[in-house]
Design a protein around this motif. Sequence first.
Motif, PDB file in Angstrom:
ATOM      1  N   ASN A  44       5.329  35.046  26.465  1.00 24.99           N
ATOM      2  CA  ASN A  44       5.415  33.600  26.313  1.00 24.99           C
ATOM      3  C   ASN A  44       4.501  32.887  27.303  1.00 24.99           C
ATOM      4  N   SER A  51      -2.405  28.633  24.645  1.00 24.73           N
ATOM      5  CA  SER A  51      -2.270  27.454  23.792  1.00 24.73           C
ATOM      6  C   SER A  51      -2.939  26.219  24.379  1.00 24.73           C
ATOM      7  N   LEU A 288       4.637  21.130  27.019  1.00 27.72           N
ATOM      8  CA  LEU A 288       4.550  21.299  25.566  1.00 27.72           C
ATOM      9  C   LEU A 288       5.278  22.555  25.110  1.00 27.72           C
ATOM     10  N   ASN A 289       5.125  23.631  25.876  1.00 30.70           N
ATOM     11  CA  ASN A 289       5.803  24.869  25.508  1.00 30.70           C
ATOM     12  C   ASN A 289       7.310  24.690  25.534  1.00 30.70           C
ATOM     13  N   THR A 292       8.436  22.571  22.615  1.00 31.93           N
ATOM     14  CA  THR A 292       8.359  23.314  21.358  1.00 31.93           C
ATOM     15  C   THR A 292       9.539  24.255  21.211  1.00 31.93           C
ATOM     16  N   ILE A 293       9.881  24.959  22.284  1.00 39.56           N
ATOM     17  CA  ILE A 293      11.031  25.863  22.232  1.00 39.56           C
ATOM     18  C   ILE A 293      12.317  25.080  21.967  1.00 39.56           C
ATOM     19  N   ASP A 295      12.482  22.580  20.182  1.00 32.91           N
ATOM     20  CA  ASP A 295      12.341  22.035  18.829  1.00 32.91           C
ATOM     21  C   ASP A 295      12.361  20.506  18.818  1.00 32.91           C
ATOM     22  N   GLN A 297      10.739  17.011  18.063  1.00 40.66           N
ATOM     23  CA  GLN A 297       9.807  16.574  17.023  1.00 40.66           C
ATOM     24  C   GLN A 297       8.455  16.191  17.619  1.00 40.66           C
ATOM     25  N   TYR A 298       7.397  16.422  16.827  1.00 41.19           N
ATOM     26  CA  TYR A 298       6.030  16.144  17.276  1.00 41.19           C
ATOM     27  C   TYR A 298       5.853  14.676  17.653  1.00 41.19           C
ATOM     28  N   GLN A 301       7.329  14.112  20.965  1.00 43.66           N
ATOM     29  CA  GLN A 301       6.443  14.684  21.979  1.00 43.66           C
ATOM     30  C   GLN A 301       5.301  13.722  22.322  1.00 43.66           C
TER      31      GLN A 301
END
Length: 332
Positions: A44, A51, A288-289, A292-293, A295, A297-298, A301
């Motif tokens: 990870n 990423s 960001l990581n 994302t984990i 979950d 929403q974009y 973010q």
Amino acid sequence: MCGAGRNKMGLLGQPTQEKIVLALALVLCLGFALLLPGFWTASNLLNLVRSVSILGILGVAMALVVIGRGIDLSLVATMAVAVAWSLQLAESGMPMAQALAFGLGFCLLIGLLNGFLIAYVEIPAIFATLAMGTAVYGFGRYFLFSLDIVYMPPDAHALTWVGQGTLFGVPAPIYMFALVSALAFLFLRYTRQGRYLRSVGDNLLAARITGVPTRPIILMQYMISSVIGFLAGCVTAASVASMNVRISNSTLIYDVILVVVLGGIGLSGGKGGIRNAIVGTLLIGVLLNGMTIMDIQYTVQNVIKGIILLTAIVIDTLLNPRDEQTAQQGDI
């Protein structure tokens, strides 16, 4: 004597934005490691750095320009159009190396035009590069290729490795990020042009009086920015075997500015270095990581990143107040 020693130690231990951001990144890492299963694993963490490698490369390009008291809002558009054109040329039968050379030449031309408009026509950088980015996207979309997504030729194995390959278990984009960062650091620290760039950003008029070729240096910094952007575009295209030109209209350019400002490079110019861009990239990568984990929403973010960017700019304004010369030049 003891008082002088304590004073020196106090100066060495004085908190800076870079130290604060690095500490915040470590705190976030610790918090996510405790709260999110699977965060603190080698795979990870490698994926985390991978990423944001492209963002980091673009952050280095932007850092050089901002240190020179500029900004390049055309960076992402130039990157996308140049790489997409290279892929289009390769798809039509041109050797990949020659196609990439054409794309690199296109980036150098755009950087030269940006620098000319800013250094000689004296258009504020924020307006010159914003207009250039729009013009580049429209030119590429109308004259150079007909589709928004241009795919990489299947025989471009060497280029594909840059985005998808690994060496000793470490993804190739991380090596590219490290290489670009190291070269940019050496350029700023040990070359005359790098010292000139910093002096131009620190005080343009004083640099000109002392004999620094200020206008050629401004040309140079935008050309270097475009070249590094082209390299980031090659890594991007190699990672997904295509280039989506619509990335020009995404929030990526604001993420790049966020990395630079958050890392502690002052928008007033002449302050900070490549290490600041790396620290800013790592913090954004961790954030960001983790989101994302979790979950998130974009859209949420983007709201969080926008708040962080605004906060970073306020902090930059407090730590690096604008001088009279900056105000006369219309800031960046």
